[in-house]
Scaffold this active site. Structure first.
Site, PDB file in Angstrom:
ATOM      1  N   ASP A 138       0.842  -1.194   0.000  1.00  0.00           N
ATOM      2  CA  ASP A 138       0.000   0.000   0.000  1.00  0.00           C
ATOM      3  C   ASP A 138       0.877   1.244   0.000  1.00  0.00           C
ATOM      4  O   ASP A 138       2.017   1.189   0.429  1.00  0.00           O
ATOM      5  CB  ASP A 138      -0.840   0.017   1.278  1.00  0.00           C
ATOM      6  N   LYS A 192      -3.764   3.120  -3.282  1.00  0.00           N
ATOM      7  CA  LYS A 192      -5.022   3.657  -3.782  1.00  0.00           C
ATOM      8  C   LYS A 192      -5.024   5.182  -3.752  1.00  0.00           C
ATOM      9  O   LYS A 192      -6.046   5.801  -3.961  1.00  0.00           O
ATOM     10  CB  LYS A 192      -6.177   3.127  -2.930  1.00  0.00           C
ATOM     11  N   MET A 213     -10.062   7.966   8.515  1.00  0.00           N
ATOM     12  CA  MET A 213     -10.517   8.515   7.231  1.00  0.00           C
ATOM     13  C   MET A 213     -11.606   9.572   7.410  1.00  0.00           C
ATOM     14  O   MET A 213     -12.546   9.643   6.631  1.00  0.00           O
ATOM     15  CB  MET A 213     -11.065   7.374   6.337  1.00  0.00           C
TER      16      MET A 213
HETATM   17  N1  SAH Z   1      -5.456  -0.682   8.228  1.00  0.00           N
HETATM   18  C1  SAH Z   1      -5.115   0.669   8.625  1.00  0.00           C
HETATM   19  C2  SAH Z   1      -6.189   1.668   8.253  1.00  0.00           C
HETATM   20  C3  SAH Z   1      -6.383   1.813   6.748  1.00  0.00           C
HETATM   21  S1  SAH Z   1      -7.515   3.061   6.347  1.00  0.00           S
HETATM   22  C4  SAH Z   1      -4.822   0.703  10.128  1.00  0.00           C
HETATM   23  O1  SAH Z   1      -5.070  -0.284  10.814  1.00  0.00           O
HETATM   24  O2  SAH Z   1      -4.323   1.708  10.593  1.00  0.00           O
HETATM   25  C5  SAH Z   1      -6.462   4.471   6.123  1.00  0.00           C
HETATM   26  C6  SAH Z   1      -6.650   5.453   7.272  1.00  0.00           C
HETATM   27  O3  SAH Z   1      -5.878   5.057   8.386  1.00  0.00           O
HETATM   28  C7  SAH Z   1      -6.201   6.860   6.984  1.00  0.00           C
HETATM   29  O4  SAH Z   1      -7.162   7.590   6.259  1.00  0.00           O
HETATM   30  C8  SAH Z   1      -6.035   7.406   8.385  1.00  0.00           C
HETATM   31  O5  SAH Z   1      -7.288   7.689   8.979  1.00  0.00           O
HETATM   32  C9  SAH Z   1      -5.469   6.202   9.101  1.00  0.00           C
HETATM   33  N2  SAH Z   1      -3.992   6.220   9.160  1.00  0.00           N
HETATM   34  C10 SAH Z   1      -3.155   5.324   8.613  1.00  0.00           C
HETATM   35  N3  SAH Z   1      -1.873   5.610   8.941  1.00  0.00           N
HETATM   36  C11 SAH Z   1      -1.923   6.729   9.725  1.00  0.00           C
HETATM   37  C12 SAH Z   1      -0.950   7.494  10.420  1.00  0.00           C
HETATM   38  N4  SAH Z   1       0.347   7.202  10.383  1.00  0.00           N
HETATM   39  N5  SAH Z   1      -1.386   8.566  11.153  1.00  0.00           N
HETATM   40  C13 SAH Z   1      -2.676   8.864  11.233  1.00  0.00           C
HETATM   41  N6  SAH Z   1      -3.648   8.165  10.605  1.00  0.00           N
HETATM   42  C14 SAH Z   1      -3.280   7.103   9.873  1.00  0.00           C
END
Ligand code: SAH
Length: 256
Positions: free
Chosen positions: A35, A57, A169
């Site tokens: 990703d 994406k 998100m």
């Molecule tokens: N599977 C991932 C989430 C995927 S959806 C998890 O468990 O974290 C993608 C969302 O994750 C982003 O839009 C944001 O809301 C959050 N996200 C992912 N990495 C982040 C980070 N380093 N800091 C803050 N939000 C994050």
């Protein structure tokens, strides 16, 4: 030799938050489908001759269709390859990991899921926010601000639970979320914290209140990827950086 797929959580960003199992899977991988939230420092654990396929994406590119990702994982594994499907955070939290498991199961491919630290948890910890606290709340709700079918989430019902909301998100829709939670009875004075790029060198965060959430998010310029934590526990947020990047904690030097 039969191939297999490891559905691996890469954690929130800081490579030191990878699990040992994630590193082990990466070191074995012939192919890594990753990703776009997964950084170079993490990919560096893959073998130099591993094939790295970005299947993100975002990032201005056209999104990779989910079916393409699933087909590629299946075909490479059926050819005997070790495939790592590397996903941000935890693979089974808002990452379509469940759909990918179903596709692998349907194709009869052996697979294993390796947990990662989900960004909702990491973002809270980065600000010193305990998501549960016996004096304040007995649980927490992980929810997306971006539903597949808009209107599915009953924000008023979530507001009434009194539990902290950890919203993934959600920054793009924070005006709407703020409005719905307040209409649902959540006090405007409820503490809120927003963290973008949690655990990375360019982590930024703000601490605010529900009634000022959207205004402060827009004013700070904080954008995706970000986590919003709304609830009494957010009052315990420390070291919010406003517009500045937070200093990176001293790295632990672990052997590779
Ligand atoms: N599977 C991932 C989430 C995927 S959806 C998890 O468990 O974290 C993608 C969302 O994750 C982003 O839009 C944001 O809301 C959050 N996200 C992912 N990495 C982040 C980070 N380093 N800091 C803050 N939000 C994050």
């Amino acid at each position: 030799m039969s191939g297999r797929v490891y559905l691996v959580g890469a954690g929130p960003g800081d490579p030191e938050l990878l699990t040992l199992k994630a590193v082990k899977a990466l070191k074995q991988a012939d192919v890594v489908l990753c990703d776009d939230l997964v950084g170079e420092e993490i990919l560096a654990y893959a073998r130099p001759n591993a094939r790295i396929v970005p299947v993100g994406k975002r990032g201005g590119c056209k999104s990779t269709p989910q079916e393409f990702i699933e087909r590629l994982m299946v075909s490479e594994a059926l050819r005997g390859r070790i495939v790592v499907r590397l996903k941000g955070g935890d693979p089974l939290i808002f990452g379509r990991g469940g759909e990918e498991c179903a596709a692998l199961r349907a194709a009869g491919v052996a697979f294993e899921v390796v947990n990662g630290i989900t960004s909702g948890l990491a973002a809270a910890t980065a600000l010193g926010i305990p998501l549960t606290h016996r004096d304040l709340c007995h649980g927490a709700i992980f929810v997306t601000g971006h539903e597949r079918h808009s209107g599915t989430t009953d924000w008023a019902a979530l507001a009434k639970t009194g539990l902290p909301l950890v919203i993934y998100m959600g920054v793009a829709r924070c005006e709407d979320i703020q409005g719905k939670l307040m209409e649902g009875g959540l006090a405007g004075a409820t503490p809120a914290a927003v963290v973008c790029n949690a655990t990375l060198a360019d982590q930024r965060s703000i601490a605010t209140r529900l009634e000022r959430l959207a205004e402060d998010v827009r004013g700070s310029g904080i954008g995706s990827p970000a986590i919003m934590v709304i609830g009494e526990v957010a009052r315990l947020a420390e070291n919010t950086s406003g517009n500045r990047a937070a200093p990176r904690p001293q790295a632990l030097h672990l052997p590779r």
